[in-house]
Scaffold this motif. Structure first.
Motif, PDB file in Angstrom:
ATOM      1  N   LEU A 146       0.828  -1.204   0.000  1.00 47.52           N
ATOM      2  CA  LEU A 146       0.000   0.000   0.000  1.00 47.52           C
ATOM      3  C   LEU A 146       0.864   1.257   0.000  1.00 47.52           C
ATOM      4  N   ALA A 147       1.912   1.259   0.813  1.00 47.39           N
ATOM      5  CA  ALA A 147       2.800   2.418   0.864  1.00 47.39           C
ATOM      6  C   ALA A 147       3.460   2.651  -0.489  1.00 47.39           C
ATOM      7  N   SER A 148       3.915   1.574  -1.119  1.00 43.85           N
ATOM      8  CA  SER A 148       4.552   1.685  -2.422  1.00 43.85           C
ATOM      9  C   SER A 148       3.583   2.224  -3.472  1.00 43.85           C
ATOM     10  N   ASN A 149       2.361   1.722  -3.457  1.00 43.60           N
ATOM     11  CA  ASN A 149       1.378   2.175  -4.439  1.00 43.60           C
ATOM     12  C   ASN A 149       0.881   3.588  -4.156  1.00 43.60           C
ATOM     13  N   MET A 150       0.914   4.000  -2.895  1.00 42.95           N
ATOM     14  CA  MET A 150       0.585   5.396  -2.589  1.00 42.95           C
ATOM     15  C   MET A 150       1.631   6.336  -3.185  1.00 42.95           C
ATOM     16  N   ASN A 151       2.882   5.925  -3.114  1.00 37.19           N
ATOM     17  CA  ASN A 151       3.932   6.733  -3.740  1.00 37.19           C
ATOM     18  C   ASN A 151       3.697   6.855  -5.247  1.00 37.19           C
ATOM     19  N   LYS A 152       3.285   5.757  -5.872  1.00 42.85           N
ATOM     20  CA  LYS A 152       3.011   5.781  -7.316  1.00 42.85           C
ATOM     21  C   LYS A 152       1.804   6.671  -7.628  1.00 42.85           C
ATOM     22  N   ALA A 153       0.769   6.568  -6.811  1.00 47.59           N
ATOM     23  CA  ALA A 153      -0.413   7.426  -7.011  1.00 47.59           C
ATOM     24  C   ALA A 153      -0.042   8.885  -6.824  1.00 47.59           C
ATOM     25  N   ALA A 154       0.816   9.143  -5.838  1.00 47.53           N
ATOM     26  CA  ALA A 154       1.242  10.514  -5.566  1.00 47.53           C
ATOM     27  C   ALA A 154       2.041  11.096  -6.724  1.00 47.53           C
ATOM     28  N   GLU A 155       2.817  10.256  -7.408  1.00 46.02           N
ATOM     29  CA  GLU A 155       3.558  10.711  -8.583  1.00 46.02           C
ATOM     30  C   GLU A 155       2.600  11.163  -9.675  1.00 46.02           C
ATOM     31  N   LEU A 156       1.529  10.408  -9.883  1.00 45.17           N
ATOM     32  CA  LEU A 156       0.522  10.793 -10.877  1.00 45.17           C
ATOM     33  C   LEU A 156      -0.163  12.098 -10.476  1.00 45.17           C
ATOM     34  N   CYS A 157      -0.444  12.231  -9.194  1.00 43.27           N
ATOM     35  CA  CYS A 157      -1.062  13.467  -8.708  1.00 43.27           C
ATOM     36  C   CYS A 157      -0.125  14.657  -8.939  1.00 43.27           C
ATOM     37  N   LYS A 158       1.154  14.446  -8.659  1.00 44.10           N
ATOM     38  CA  LYS A 158       2.139  15.520  -8.794  1.00 44.10           C
ATOM     39  C   LYS A 158       2.205  16.034 -10.228  1.00 44.10           C
ATOM     40  N   GLN A 159       2.081  15.148 -11.184  1.00 43.33           N
ATOM     41  CA  GLN A 159       2.125  15.538 -12.593  1.00 43.33           C
ATOM     42  C   GLN A 159       1.017  16.512 -12.951  1.00 43.33           C
ATOM     43  N   SER A 160      -0.051  16.499 -12.168  1.00 44.22           N
ATOM     44  CA  SER A 160      -1.181  17.402 -12.412  1.00 44.22           C
ATOM     45  C   SER A 160      -1.253  18.528 -11.387  1.00 44.22           C
ATOM     46  N   GLY A 161      -0.187  18.686 -10.611  1.00 40.48           N
ATOM     47  CA  GLY A 161      -0.142  19.777  -9.641  1.00 40.48           C
ATOM     48  C   GLY A 161      -0.885  19.509  -8.358  1.00 40.48           C
ATOM     49  N   LEU A 162      -1.223  18.245  -8.092  1.00 38.84           N
ATOM     50  CA  LEU A 162      -1.937  17.871  -6.872  1.00 38.84           C
ATOM     51  C   LEU A 162      -1.006  17.121  -5.921  1.00 38.84           C
ATOM     52  N   LYS A 163      -1.468  16.967  -4.702  1.00 35.16           N
ATOM     53  CA  LYS A 163      -0.738  16.175  -3.718  1.00 35.16           C
ATOM     54  C   LYS A 163      -1.666  15.107  -3.170  1.00 35.16           C
ATOM     55  N   LEU A 164      -1.140  13.919  -2.969  1.00 33.16           N
ATOM     56  CA  LEU A 164      -1.925  12.839  -2.390  1.00 33.16           C
ATOM     57  C   LEU A 164      -1.878  12.939  -0.874  1.00 33.16           C
ATOM     58  N   ALA A 165      -3.011  12.668  -0.228  1.00 30.06           N
ATOM     59  CA  ALA A 165      -3.070  12.647   1.236  1.00 30.06           C
ATOM     60  C   ALA A 165      -3.811  11.395   1.685  1.00 30.06           C
ATOM     61  N   TYR A 166      -3.567  10.999   2.926  1.00 28.82           N
ATOM     62  CA  TYR A 166      -4.248   9.825   3.484  1.00 28.82           C
ATOM     63  C   TYR A 166      -4.943  10.194   4.782  1.00 28.82           C
ATOM     64  N   HIS A 167      -6.232   9.820   4.867  1.00 32.44           N
ATOM     65  CA  HIS A 167      -7.059  10.083   6.052  1.00 32.44           C
ATOM     66  C   HIS A 167      -7.240   8.789   6.841  1.00 32.44           C
ATOM     67  N   ASN A 168      -6.980   8.849   8.132  1.00 34.21           N
ATOM     68  CA  ASN A 168      -7.043   7.656   8.979  1.00 34.21           C
ATOM     69  C   ASN A 168      -8.392   7.461   9.660  1.00 34.21           C
ATOM     70  N   HIS A 169      -8.607   6.210  10.058  1.00 33.68           N
ATOM     71  CA  HIS A 169      -9.656   5.865  11.019  1.00 33.68           C
ATOM     72  C   HIS A 169      -8.934   5.288  12.238  1.00 33.68           C
ATOM     73  N   ASP A 170      -9.438   4.186  12.788  1.00 27.96           N
ATOM     74  CA  ASP A 170      -8.720   3.569  13.911  1.00 27.96           C
ATOM     75  C   ASP A 170      -8.053   2.254  13.545  1.00 27.96           C
ATOM     76  N   PHE A 171      -8.473   1.633  12.438  1.00 26.98           N
ATOM     77  CA  PHE A 171      -7.918   0.317  12.101  1.00 26.98           C
ATOM     78  C   PHE A 171      -6.418   0.387  11.791  1.00 26.98           C
ATOM     79  N   GLU A 172      -5.942   1.557  11.392  1.00 26.34           N
ATOM     80  CA  GLU A 172      -4.517   1.709  11.067  1.00 26.34           C
ATOM     81  C   GLU A 172      -3.611   1.501  12.285  1.00 26.34           C
ATOM     82  N   PHE A 173      -4.207   1.548  13.478  1.00 23.87           N
ATOM     83  CA  PHE A 173      -3.416   1.446  14.707  1.00 23.87           C
ATOM     84  C   PHE A 173      -3.562   0.074  15.371  1.00 23.87           C
TER      85      PHE A 173
END
Length: 291
Positions: A146-173
């Motif tokens: 997931l972390a690796s694919n988030m980096n890839k998604a973020a690269e695509l976002c960057k090409q369009s001037g956007l930034k990727l962000a991640y919103h948490n719940h509680d399961f991440e902990f």
């Protein structure tokens, strides 16, 4: 005419003023108060324009979207119409929640590319991942994928001037084999590409400390979700300032966090009109947390 001598004198005076008043050098940013639109999901119905107008009247200047229908757009408005409706009410939308599970699971980028274009047209700066399906996070290897694919998604976002962000719940902990998903995401995503939207309520609900997280990863949390926890029923939300979360202590770390946008969110309302509730929270944020 400004001579070199007078310029040096002026800059020396300015430097002295900052030395005498260091708060001028580290002045608190002027934050706008934002609202996650999910709070009013039951009110949207067929009148999204009315909901936006009432949110603005309640004191909100920024709006974070949730979801997007490829046929109906934002509850009947195209991204361009949505942006204009916000502008008509003195509002903007810095961030939107978009589900991109297929891409993060190693599949097609079609949805991601669609949402990037939608976010750009609406005037958003962040494409925010709101949730991750349970089937994608069963093992530590899944976390790393997931972390690796988030980096890839973020690269695509960057090409369009956007930034990727991640919103948490509680399961991440909730640890798997001694490892928490949130730790992996924070450590293995590129800080220059991937930001985090800390949902403070869910961090506290998970038994974690928002202050410790912010101090451990300074600058990684440019967006916050703030919703308060009911003092007697922690599974419920309440108006900001009426619950058990000490937001004043957390807001003292805003600059350490790298905070840029604040989104109030309330997932449930008890014996109070939703618009009265969000107005009460907006007033508290402005008068007690941002003063």
């Amino acid at each position: 005419m400004t001579t070199r001598r007078s310029f040096l004198a002026q800059t020396s005076f300015a430097a002295a003023a900052l030395w005498l008043q260091p708060d001028l050098l580290f002045a608190k940013p002027a934050y706008k108060v934002g609202l996650q639109l999910y709070s009013l999901r039951d009110e949207i119905g067929k009148d999204i324009k009315g909901v936006i107008a009432k949110a603005a009247k309640a004191g909100y200047q920024e709006l974070e979207t949730f979801g997007y229908d490829k046929e109906k757009g934002f509850f009947g408005l195209s991204p361009k119409e949505f942006k204009q409706t916000l502008a008509d009410n003195g509002m903007v939308t810095p961030s939107g929640h978009y589900g991109i599970d297929p891409f993060l699971n190693g599949g097609s980028s079609d949805d991601l590319k669609t949402y990037i274009e939608v976010a750009k047209t609406a005037g958003q700066s962040y494409l925010t991942v709101p949730y991750l399906g349970a089937d994608m996070r069963k093992s530590v290897d899944d976390f790393k994928k997931l972390a690796s694919n988030m980096n890839k998604a973020a690269e695509l976002c960057k090409q369009s001037g956007l930034k990727l962000a991640y919103h948490n719940h509680d399961f991440e902990f909730k640890p798997i084999d001694g490892t928490m998903l949130y730790d992996v995401l924070l450590k293995e995503t590129d800080p220059k590409l991937v930001s985090f939207e800390m949902d403070i309520y869910w961090v506290v609900r998970a038994g974690q400390d928002p202050e410790k997280l912010i101090k451990a990863y300074p600058g990684r949390f440019p967006m916050w979700h703030i919703k308060d926890m009911d003092k007697t029923k922690p599974e419920l939300n309440t108006e900001i300032g009426s619950g058990s979360i000490d937001f004043k202590k957390i807001f003292a770390l805003a600059q350490v966090s790298g905070l840029k946008h604040i989104f109030m969110e309330q997932e449930n309302f008890t014996n109070i009109d939703p618009y009265q509730s969000i107005a009460q929270s907006s007033t508290y944020i402005k008068n007690e947390l941002l003063k």
